[in-house]
Structure formats: structure tokens, C-alpha cells
Design a protein around this motif. Structure first.
Motif, PDB file in Angstrom:
ATOM      1  N   GLU A 183      39.582  35.815  48.556  1.00 55.70           N
ATOM      2  CA  GLU A 183      39.845  35.809  47.058  1.00 55.70           C
ATOM      3  C   GLU A 183      38.951  35.123  46.210  1.00 55.70           C
ATOM      4  OE1 GLU A 183      43.541  35.405  43.827  1.00 55.70           O
ATOM      5  OE2 GLU A 183      43.822  34.995  45.843  1.00 55.70           O
TER       6      GLU A 183
ATOM      7  N   THR B  92      38.325  41.552  45.750  1.00 53.26           N
ATOM      8  CA  THR B  92      38.194  42.499  44.311  1.00 53.26           C
ATOM      9  C   THR B  92      37.035  43.324  44.849  1.00 53.26           C
ATOM     10  OG1 THR B  92      38.638  40.321  43.150  1.00 53.26           O
ATOM     11  CG2 THR B  92      37.631  42.210  42.089  1.00 53.26           C
TER      12      THR B  92
ATOM     13  N   ARG C 230      37.719  47.332  44.589  1.00 57.92           N
ATOM     14  CA  ARG C 230      36.971  48.176  43.540  1.00 57.92           C
ATOM     15  C   ARG C 230      36.222  49.477  43.902  1.00 57.92           C
ATOM     16  NH1 ARG C 230      32.831  43.555  41.236  1.00 57.92           N
ATOM     17  NH2 ARG C 230      31.674  45.328  40.360  1.00 57.92           N
TER      18      ARG C 230
ATOM     19  N   LEU D 145      47.425  43.881  42.774  1.00 56.57           N
ATOM     20  CA  LEU D 145      46.226  43.837  42.273  1.00 56.57           C
ATOM     21  C   LEU D 145      45.702  45.415  41.895  1.00 56.57           C
ATOM     22  CD1 LEU D 145      44.174  41.140  44.297  1.00 56.57           C
ATOM     23  CD2 LEU D 145      44.801  41.239  41.788  1.00 56.57           C
TER      24      LEU D 145
ATOM     25  N   VAL E 167      42.513  43.044  35.452  1.00 57.65           N
ATOM     26  CA  VAL E 167      41.271  43.333  36.313  1.00 57.65           C
ATOM     27  C   VAL E 167      40.752  44.870  36.046  1.00 57.65           C
ATOM     28  CG1 VAL E 167      40.571  43.650  38.718  1.00 57.65           C
ATOM     29  CG2 VAL E 167      42.423  42.231  38.203  1.00 57.65           C
TER      30      VAL E 167
END
Length: 509
Positions: free
Chosen positions: A108, A114, A118, A157, A252
Motif C-alpha cells: 500500500e 492502488t 486502477r 477501496l 480515490v
């Protein structure tokens, strides 16, 4: 509006009102740290009263008399003082959570998680996101309890990145991981563990009886898809609407990856493949290093028993490669620095875990959990139900007992000697009896007050809702637990009525 939809509306409103009441009442409870302190005090008083009345039960598996022990006796007070540190350090969730925090936290902090999300968000259709999170959660039990540390926060997330409420994503992941724990498309360690107990007990009735790890496979494989659909529907139609629009500070935004991020992600992917290949060489070939040295088997291998360190090494490897390519890791000192930051984020969990560990240890040492399980089993046996209702009654009782005894193998070791012979004499196959146990033991995991991961679950919630409390957890997870239990019981009835195989060549009767 169609007539059926109009009929459903008041029912949904009633459910939302009931869940709101559960959340409101639950959140009026003290801070979880103090709540477990008070529960410990209550447990001490109850154990003293029951011990004073000489309450005891006969353990069905061992044939031994098990008395309730007083926590306020000389022995009890000595045990509390001398075991307090051990209770904490042996707390099942503590070592696992902190170990996984090192690996996942590193991933992380360097941005690997992330970037992966994505990348995925451009490929997964929004219409099946809830299904995907629950589905991955159910399959995640292959990684044992590590799935609880990995999948729910990732679900949060994913939902946050899509403009949806992150707590709904956490709940969907938890439902799959915890309430759907026993289902899978693959044979897992749970299959081997429970089938061994089942075989041993079944042979008291039939010396040739045998329950193999494969004997529940058909039923559990079908359950994966059924639970994923139900879990997704609950997430979209019940949980997320009652949570409303997310108003928190955390946001986010998943923009297209830069060239550097794509290259770093590609390098991390290559590292992951190399890691997987090396692991396969250590596990797959006959006589490989990480096979069971006694039997050469896989389900009892050091690989599965040591899956947590393996996962940690995997995350450290791919995260280090990604961080190096991104210029975030320039020396070996950077790796422990990022890990330290990750563990700091878990400080709230550590504080809550201390008192939660004491309460669960008090509950087990006093033998009150065994008393509840065995007394309830004796009552169910004494009322003399027969046919399919007795199987369903056994399932409901197991669901209740599993609220207080979270070890699935320990509870089955207690219940199997009572119910397995009784149901086998009614012509039920021991593998089908095992199914009835497994679905109940799994469904209520997320609403158990002695769940060792309760402090961790609360930490997930409070990351997005600062005032979240126990009531928030139980109100959010109750629809999943009850729906999973109900749909599993319906599935059992269908399997029984249609005489479908629960595993290869194995039928309910």
C-alpha cells in the motif's frame, strides 16, 4: 409498479428499520476496549455462580465430565494473572494481522495496491463489482484467515474508487470471506480437517464408513455461485441504500496509469510469476520440499500450514520490485520504514485486541462455551425430531452454538459424536450431516461476539466512519449472515428432495 414489487417494499422498509435499531442500540455500547472489559467481569460472575451450583457436562467426544470453572476462585484468579500476557500473544488474530500488515502495508505504501486496482477498474464491468468482491471473498478462504486481512479492505477501496460507499465494499468482502468461509470451488484445508473427524465418529456406527475431503465438493462448489449472487443482491439492494451516499474525507480517483507506473506494474507482475513458479516447484512435484513429509500429501503440507509467511514473502517481493522501479525504494532501509508506517496504522486494533483476547480466553477456560454447546445438543436430541426437520434443527442449533465457539474443528469435535450417530441411524449419509454442520458454522461467523477478528473489522469500518461501533458491524453483517444461512438450508432441502450428489458418488441418504 408490479404487484410483487409493491408487496416487497414494506418488508424492505421494515428490515431497514430493524437494522437501524440494531445499529443505534449497538453503538450506545461502550468503546469496544471497555466493552470487553465489562464482558470479562460479567463472565467472572457467571462462572462463579455456575461453578457454585456444581454445573457440569459430559464431553461427547472424550467422554469426560467437564465442570464449569469459576474465574473468581483461587485457581481462576491465579490463572487470570499468569495467563494474561499469554492470552494476548496467543490471540489468533494478532500475529496474523500484524504479519500481513507488514506485507500488505508495504504494498500500500509504495502504491502497488492502488495501481493494481486502477488497472482492474478499467476491466471489471460496474454491474458485477459486488458479485466479484463476494465471489473473490468466498474463494479467498484458500488463504485461510489471511483472506480476512486482504479482501475486505480491498473491497472498500474498489467501492470507494467507483464512487460507491466503501463500507458496503468491506461488508461484501467480509460476507464472502467469513460467512461464506466453508464454500469453495477447490478442495481446501477445511475439507481435510472436518472429514477426518467425521470419519472417526461415523465408524462408531459403521466400521467401514469413510468421509473424504471430496465428499462435499459438489454441494460447496454450487454454493460459491449461489452465495455470490445473494451477497451481491444484499449489498446493492439492502446494505448500500441504507448507508446512503459516502460523505467521508477519503477519496480515490483511478486515472490512467502513467508509463512509469505501467512499467513498474509489469516488473511486479514478472516478479509475481517468478515467485509463483518457484513456489510451484517446491509444492507440486511428488516428494517436493513443501509437501507433507509423512504422507506426501498437499492438504496437510507445510505449504498450507505456513501459507501466511508465504503470502508475506510474496507481498514483500512484488512490492519491493514495484517500489524500486518507481524510485520509492532506493535502499534496503526504505522497506522497514514503510512497514513501520503500516504497523502504526494498526495501533487501534492492537489496543482492542488486548481485552478481546482476555474475554475469549475467559470464555474458553471457564468451559461455559462447552456447556452451551453440549446442553443445547442434548435438548435437541431429547425432543425426538425425525426426518429432514431434525437435520434443519441441527443446522439451526449449530448456527447458534458457533456464535460462542469460533473454532470450527473444535465445535465439530463436540457435536459430531452426538449428532452423527443419531442422524446416521435415520439413514443420512455422514457427508450430508457434515454439510449441515458446515453451512451453519460458516454463516454466522460475521456476527459472532467472540470472533477474534472483531477488533480488526471495527478498524476497517472506522477508517471510513469514525463513529462506527459494534452496532454498525452487526447491523451491516446481519442480513448476510441470516440470508446465507437461509439460502444454504433451502439448498440442502433441494439436494435432499432431488437426491442430488453432495460429492462424487455421495448422496444425502
Amino acid at each position: 409498479m408490479p404487484h410483487g414489487a409493491a408487496g416487497m417494499q414494506p418488508e424492505l422498509q421494515h428490515q431497514k428499520g430493524m437494522l437501524r435499531w440494531i445499529e443505534t442500540v449497538g453503538n450506545k455500547l461502550p468503546h469496544p476496549f471497555m466493552l470487553f472489559v465489562y464482558l470479562c467481569l460479567i463472565m467472572m460472575v457467571i462462572s462463579a455462580i455456575l461453578a457454585g451450583l456444581d454445573v457440569s457436562v459430559t464431553h461427547p467426544g472424550k467422554g469426560e465430565t467437564v465442570p464449569v470453572k469459576s474465574l473468581l476462585s483461587v485457581e481462576g484468579i491465579h490463572w487470570i494473572l499468569t495467563s494474561m500476557l499469554k492470552n494476548f500473544t496467543d490471540f489468533p488474530a494478532l500475529g496474523l494481522v500484524l504479519t500481513m500488515a507488514l506485507g500488505i502495508g508495504l504494498a500500500e505504501k509504495v502504491g502497488l495496491l492502488t495501481s493494481v486496482l486502477r488497472k482492474l477498474m478499467t476491466r471489471v464491468p460496474k454491474t458485477i463489482v459486488s458479485f466479484t468482491v463476494v465471489f473473490v471473498g468466498v474463494l479467498g478462504n484458500l488463504a485461510s484467515d489471511a483472506a480476512m486481512v486482504i479482501i475486505p479492505p480491498l473491497g472498500g477501496l474498489v467501492f470507494l474508487a467507483m464512487g460507491r460507499h466503501p463500507i458496503a465494499g468491506i461488508a461484501a468482502g467480509m460476507a464472502g470471506v467469513s460467512s461464506g468461509f466453508t464454500a469453495n470451488l477447490f478442495i481446501a484445508g477445511t475439507d481435510a480437517l472436518l472429514s477426518g473427524i467425521s470419519t472417526e465418529v461415523a465408524r462408531t456406527i459403521d466400521p467401514h464408513a469413510h468421509v473424504s475431503p471430496l465428499d462435499n465438493w459438489f454441494f460447496m462448489s454450487a454454493s460459491v455461485f449461489l452465495l455470490s449472487f445473494i451477497g451481491a443482491w444484499i449489498t446493492d439492494k439492502v446494505i448500500e441504500p441504507r448507508l446512503g451516499e459516502y460523505q467521508g474525507e477519503q477519496q480515490v480517483r483511478f486515472e490512467e496509469l502513467s508509463d512509469r507506473e505501467n512499467k513498474a506494474l509489469r516488473a511486479a507482475g514478472i516478479a509475481a510469476l517468478v515467485f509463483a513458479a518457484v513456489t510451484a516447484l517446491l509444492v507440486v512435484p511428488e516428494g517436493a520440499l513443501l509437501r507433507d513429509p509423512q504422507t506426501g500429501g498437499f492438504l496437510t503440507s507445510p505449504f498450507l500450514k505456513g501459507i501466511i509467511p508465504v503470502i508475506l514473502l510474496f507481498f514483500v517481493t512484488v512490492s519491493a520490485v514495484y517500489g524500486k522501479k518507481m524510485g520509492l525504494i532506493t535502499s534496503t532501509r526504505d522497506i522497514p520504514r514503510y512497514m513501520t508506517e503500516a504497523v502504526k496504522d494498526m495501533s487501534g486494533f492492537i489496543v482492542m485486541a488486548f481485552t478481546a483476547a482476555q474475554f475469549i480466553a475467559f470464555f474458553n477456560w471457564s468451559n461455559i462455551g462447552i456447556l452451551l454447546a453440549v446442553s443445547g445438543a442434548d435438548f435437541l436430541k431429547s425432543i425426538g425430531m425425525t426426518g429432514l426437520p431434525v437435520v434443519l434443527g441441527f443446522t439451526l442449533f449449530t448456527a447458534f452454538a458457533s456464535l460462542f465457539i469460533t473454532s470450527g474443528s473444535a465445535l465439530w469435535a463436540m457435536l459430531a459424536p452426538v449428532f452423527m450417530p443419531m442422524l446416521m441411524l435415520l439413514d443420512y449419509h455422514p457427508a450430508f450431516i457434515q454439510v449441515a454442520y458446515r453451512v451453519a458454522d460458516s454463516a454466522t461467523n460475521t456476527i459472532s461476539p467472540v470472533n477474534p477478528y472483531l477488533p480488526l473489522i471495527l478498524a476497517y469500518y472506522q477508517a471510513y466512519k469514525k463513529d462506527a461501533g459494534m452496532g454498525t458491524i452487526f447491523a451491516t453483517m446481519m442480513p448476510y449472515a441470516l440470508s446465507f444461512l437461509l439460502i444454504w438450508m433451502v439448498q440442502m432441502v433441494v439436494w435432499f428432495v432431488l437426491d442430488l450428489p453432495v460429492g462424487p458418488g455421495v448422496y444425502p441418504r
